[in-house]
Design an enzyme around this catalytic site. Structure first.
Site, PDB file in Angstrom:
ATOM      1  N   ASP A  35      37.530  61.327  38.577  1.00 15.80           N
ATOM      2  CA  ASP A  35      36.462  60.334  38.523  1.00 15.80           C
ATOM      3  C   ASP A  35      35.169  60.968  37.998  1.00 15.80           C
ATOM      4  O   ASP A  35      34.427  60.347  37.226  1.00 15.80           O
ATOM      5  CB  ASP A  35      36.212  59.738  39.911  1.00 15.80           C
ATOM      6  CG  ASP A  35      37.355  58.835  40.356  1.00 15.80           C
ATOM      7  OD1 ASP A  35      38.191  58.483  39.500  1.00 15.80           O
ATOM      8  OD2 ASP A  35      37.411  58.486  41.546  1.00 15.80           O
ATOM      9  N   GLU A  37      34.874  63.546  35.949  1.00 17.32           N
ATOM     10  CA  GLU A  37      34.995  63.765  34.516  1.00 17.32           C
ATOM     11  C   GLU A  37      34.838  62.454  33.751  1.00 17.32           C
ATOM     12  O   GLU A  37      34.191  62.389  32.703  1.00 17.32           O
ATOM     13  CB  GLU A  37      36.353  64.404  34.195  1.00 17.32           C
ATOM     14  CG  GLU A  37      36.638  64.615  32.711  1.00 17.32           C
ATOM     15  CD  GLU A  37      35.808  65.733  32.096  1.00 17.32           C
ATOM     16  OE1 GLU A  37      35.889  65.907  30.876  1.00 17.32           O
ATOM     17  OE2 GLU A  37      35.066  66.422  32.845  1.00 17.32           O
ATOM     18  N   ASP A  39      33.114  59.786  34.676  1.00 20.27           N
ATOM     19  CA  ASP A  39      31.701  59.400  34.698  1.00 20.27           C
ATOM     20  C   ASP A  39      30.879  60.257  33.735  1.00 20.27           C
ATOM     21  O   ASP A  39      29.948  59.765  33.088  1.00 20.27           O
ATOM     22  CB  ASP A  39      31.141  59.515  36.121  1.00 20.27           C
ATOM     23  CG  ASP A  39      31.745  58.493  37.066  1.00 20.27           C
ATOM     24  OD1 ASP A  39      32.269  57.483  36.568  1.00 20.27           O
ATOM     25  OD2 ASP A  39      31.696  58.717  38.294  1.00 20.27           O
ATOM     26  N   LYS A 131      52.055  37.946  46.904  1.00 23.94           N
ATOM     27  CA  LYS A 131      51.024  36.937  46.622  1.00 23.94           C
ATOM     28  C   LYS A 131      49.654  37.524  46.969  1.00 23.94           C
ATOM     29  O   LYS A 131      49.333  37.738  48.132  1.00 23.94           O
ATOM     30  CB  LYS A 131      51.270  35.667  47.428  1.00 23.94           C
ATOM     31  CG  LYS A 131      50.268  34.553  47.125  1.00 23.94           C
ATOM     32  CD  LYS A 131      50.580  33.308  47.938  1.00 23.94           C
ATOM     33  CE  LYS A 131      49.576  32.218  47.626  1.00 23.94           C
ATOM     34  NZ  LYS A 131      48.198  32.599  47.958  1.00 23.94           N
ATOM     35  N   GLU A 192      45.387  37.314  38.785  1.00 20.02           N
ATOM     36  CA  GLU A 192      44.543  37.221  39.966  1.00 20.02           C
ATOM     37  C   GLU A 192      43.470  38.296  39.911  1.00 20.02           C
ATOM     38  O   GLU A 192      43.759  39.475  39.687  1.00 20.02           O
ATOM     39  CB  GLU A 192      45.392  37.423  41.230  1.00 20.02           C
ATOM     40  CG  GLU A 192      44.922  36.656  42.421  1.00 20.02           C
ATOM     41  CD  GLU A 192      45.341  35.193  42.380  1.00 20.02           C
ATOM     42  OE1 GLU A 192      44.883  34.438  43.247  1.00 20.02           O
ATOM     43  OE2 GLU A 192      46.121  34.795  41.488  1.00 20.02           O
ATOM     44  N   LYS A 332      53.993  31.837  52.667  1.00 13.24           N
ATOM     45  CA  LYS A 332      52.753  32.350  53.251  1.00 13.24           C
ATOM     46  C   LYS A 332      53.033  33.004  54.607  1.00 13.24           C
ATOM     47  O   LYS A 332      53.680  32.414  55.473  1.00 13.24           O
ATOM     48  CB  LYS A 332      51.732  31.215  53.444  1.00 13.24           C
ATOM     49  CG  LYS A 332      51.243  30.580  52.157  1.00 13.24           C
ATOM     50  CD  LYS A 332      50.319  31.476  51.387  1.00 13.24           C
ATOM     51  CE  LYS A 332      48.973  31.664  52.051  1.00 13.24           C
ATOM     52  NZ  LYS A 332      48.111  30.479  52.021  1.00 13.24           N
ATOM     53  N   CYS A 456       9.312  47.103  60.484  1.00 15.65           N
ATOM     54  CA  CYS A 456      10.325  47.340  61.520  1.00 15.65           C
ATOM     55  C   CYS A 456      11.061  48.645  61.200  1.00 15.65           C
ATOM     56  O   CYS A 456      11.483  48.862  60.054  1.00 15.65           O
ATOM     57  CB  CYS A 456      11.304  46.178  61.549  1.00 15.65           C
ATOM     58  SG  CYS A 456      12.716  46.434  62.639  1.00 15.65           S
TER      59      CYS A 456
END
Length: 704
Positions: A35, A37, A39, A131, A192, A332, A456
């Site tokens: 990650d 490398e 970036d 699903k 999805e 489901k 606060c």
């Protein structure tokens, strides 16, 4: 010595590397660079593109961070309707559906459980996949290029959310033929979009830390993210995508079955779900049972299994009803629920002052993890469900991720059970509390409770960072890192806004901090000194007071000549200001007259903050300018003006300056290299001015 690569060559190399890295990580699950490398290379590419704008490309990996916010979504008709899938909740219903499928295809069930045709051979097979509890999207590629992404909507048409979808790193922006799979001229991929579980947990942790109510489930959070007009929101939430279906495909010979479709998607680098080919209903039911035990191991929330007839010709023969395909069904899973004891409730104050009730419970194992606490969301919900400390409560994991208290069990309530009292004052600072209600009415159900004291302790760090930032008090040299360094590595007091303006008393201590040399300290203290003369509107808009942002602060400054006039104003006086209704005026008045508010303004004055108010003096002049009441958009590089300074001038002359062009826009001021905003202004027939025209209309003495 080899010659160095040209910028164009290096840009091409980096784009190829990053696109291959995205595919390897998301589609093939075989990452080949870290990650860090990734970036680093992305930052190198962004720097090259900034230095050489002629090399920019809308399909570059750097554009996945999000573009300009949109004014609204365009409604687009689906080439092929996006139908919903019928749900089922029992083995009997799955078997009954399979028999309807067999009957529709003229097949019969043989003794071994297979559906057979008249020759005795297997006639129907099924393809199953998890699903995903996400948001259905249709993504259209033309000649291998992503051109549009549309929500399901009502099934026949949906919203064009292409800018948001382009931020998804796992989704290729272009498709190239791979492993013998050709790219169709038109390919609509149905799939999805989801928020990965780890990201959802991170987002909710940050929201709770900030005092915002955590999202109740990943699907709703994802849907809200996709409907954001600012693509940067989608980019920040690191959405994922999985392909699981098809829309229009030309030529249609791309695949003959669902299993082949998924294989071809994967070959093109599109993220896909796992699939299981099942020869009969018994295998389908075994897969459903097996997957249920593994549901919590997936990187995203799943809530069941989708079962399809595998062969596309058979799907066509079975057809569809008015809302659902006959060849597909979703099983489901029921959400796992268990009872446990609610021991006590903590009142958590976040960085924005939001007060959230948090249930501390006896540990209970849900979806494979031990659950000991859950957000109760808000005190209105607590009262509505009559949840009490000491109750036995029913707990479930929404979407297999977020623990939530569903309801108490009154039959098991002990006599010692205690009603949960919502705090009348902030638990952290004792400051005033604002109550938010449905519809903004006094009798609406409570939806939130918030401490409105900007000093606060639970909020102070974030408030200091906001207060000093660009567009607020704009104090050079006092950013987030420096604030943290002063607060953690020194004994310099930095707990209140006024402490900032006393930093000149701690010059020697500042010089002792790491990487705080003479020049840096000098610049910081100069920035603090300059900020002492910020206008009343700038100060009001920088305090982080609920309902007083930059725009409302400007409205107050135009109405009240001095801070003392504002402090002396009644609720009715504030309500009379444009844009302030009774609720907003009441909250603002409550803060201005609270002990915390009086302490803040008193301390700022003693520290030398003068708060001049040129906005009030210019209000009469604004009534006689060409800008009064107009909505204006600035676009392109301006030669004679700093954008923020010009915005302030235009607002002081009665205009409203916004960031996007719409039918409500009256005027667009155009600088060099103006892009899509100018195009949209022309499309809508909106008046445009260049800088010379603007200069001719500005009144004398308008200081930019």
């Amino acid at each position: 010595m080899a010659a160095s690569k040209s910028p164009r060559k290096r840009v091409e190399e980096l784009r190829d590397l990053l696109n291959r890295a995205n595919r390897a990580y998301y589609a093939d699950a075989e990452p080949f660079i870290s990650d860090r490398e990734y970036d680093h290379r992305l930052a190198e590419l962004a720097a090259l593109e900034a230095e050489h704008p002629e090399l920019d490309d809308p399909d570059s990996p750097t554009h996945r961070v999000g573009g300009e916010p949109s004014a609204a979504f365009e409604t687009v008709a689906h080439a092929v309707p996006m139908l919903s899938i019928d749900n089922t909740y029992s083995e009997e219903e799955v078997r009954a559906w399979a028999k309807r499928v067999a009957k529709g295809l003229g097949a019969s069930e043989s003794p071994d459980g297979l559906f057979a045709d008249d020759t005795g051979g297997p006639a129907v097979s099924f393809c199953c996949d998890p699903k995903i509890d996400g948001v259905a999207i249709s993504i259209r590629y033309e000649k291998g290029r992503l051109v549009r992404a549309v929500t399901r909507g009502d099934g026949s048409k949906g919203d064009d959310i292409t800018p948001n979808i382009r931020t998804i790193r796992s989704l290729p922006l272009t498709l190239d033929a791979q492993e013998g799979v050709r790219v169709p001229s038109i390919l609509e991929i149905r799939g999805e979009v989801f928020i990965p579980t780890k990201e959802f947990e991170r987002i909710n942790a940050e929201r709770e830390d900030a005092g915002d109510e955590p999202f109740m489930n990943a699907r709703n959070a994802c849907a809200g993210t996709l409907k954001s007009l600012d693509p940067k929101v989608s980019a920040a939430r690191k959405l994922g995508f999985v392909a699981h279906g098809r829309g229009l495909i030309e030529p249609p010979s791309f695949a003959g079955s669902h299993a082949q479709l998924i294989q071809n998607y994967k070959a093109l680098g599109v993220p896909t779900n796992q699939t299981a080919l099942c020869a009969d209903v018994e295998h389908v039911l075994k897969y459903i049972e097996q997957l249920h035990t593994q549901a919590h191991t997936f990187p995203f929330a799943i809530d069941g299994v989708v079962v399809r007839v595998n062969d596309f010709d058979q799907q066509s023969e079975l057809g569809v009803t008015t809302k659902s395909p006959r060849w597909c069904i979703a099983y489901k899973y029921p959400a796992e629920r268990k009872p446990t004891k609610l021991i006590r409730v903590e009142h958590m104050v976040g960085k924005t002052g939001r007060i959230t009730p948090r249930a501390i419970m006896e540990g209970v194992v849900l979806a494979g993890t031990l659950v000991k606490h859950a957000s109760l969301h808000n005190y209105g919900l607590v009262a509505e469900k009559d949840i009490r400390e000491g109750d036995t409560v029913i707990v479930e994991k929404a979407g297999e991720i977020i623990p939530q208290v569903i309801e108490p069990v009154p039959a098991k309530r002990p006599k010692s059970a205690r009603k949960i009292k919502a705090p009348e004052q902030c638990p952290e600072c004792g400051g005033p509390v604002e109550i938010e209600r449905e519809g903004g009415t006094e009798d609406g159900r409570e939806t939130g409770r918030r401490c409105i004291n900007p000093e606060c302790p639970a909020q102070v760090r974030e408030k200091l960072i906001w207060f000093t930032g660009r567009g607020q008090m704009d104090i050079d040299g006092l950013g987030e890192k420096t604030i943290d360094q002063i607060r953690t590595e020194s004994e310099i007091p930095l707990h209140h806004f006024a402490d900032i303006f006393n930093l000149d008393n701690h010059r020697d201590a500042l010089l002792e901090l790491d990487r705080m040399g003479e020049k840096k300290v000098e610049n910081l203290l100069e920035g603090v000194e300059n900020a002492k003369s910020r206008t009343l509107a700038r100060v009001l808009g920088s305090l982080g007071v609920r309902h007083i942002g930059r725009a409302n602060a400007k409205l107050l400054a135009r109405r009240f000549k001095t801070l003392d006039d504002l402090l002396a104003a009644s609720v009715d006086d504030i309500e009379a200001v444009e844009g302030f209704g009774p609720v907003r005026a009441g909250v603002v008045h409550s803060y201005l007259h609270s002990a915390a508010g009086k302490k803040t303004f008193g301390a700022l004055r003693r520290a030398g903050v003068t708060m001049p108010n040129p906005d009030f003096l210019e209000v009469q002049r604004a009534e006689r300018t060409p800008f009064t009441g107009k909505t204006i958009v600035l676009t392109g590089a301006l030669e004679h003006f700093e954008r923020d300074a010009l915005k302030e001038v235009l607002e002081s002359l009665g205009a409203k300056v916004t960031g996007s062009v719409s039918r409500k826009t009256d005027l667009v001021i155009v600088g060099e290299s103006a892009g899509s905003k100018l195009d949209k202004a022309r499309e809508l027939g909106i008046e445009t001015w260049d800088e010379q025209t603007l200069l001719r209309h500005l009144p004398e003495g308008a200081d930019t």
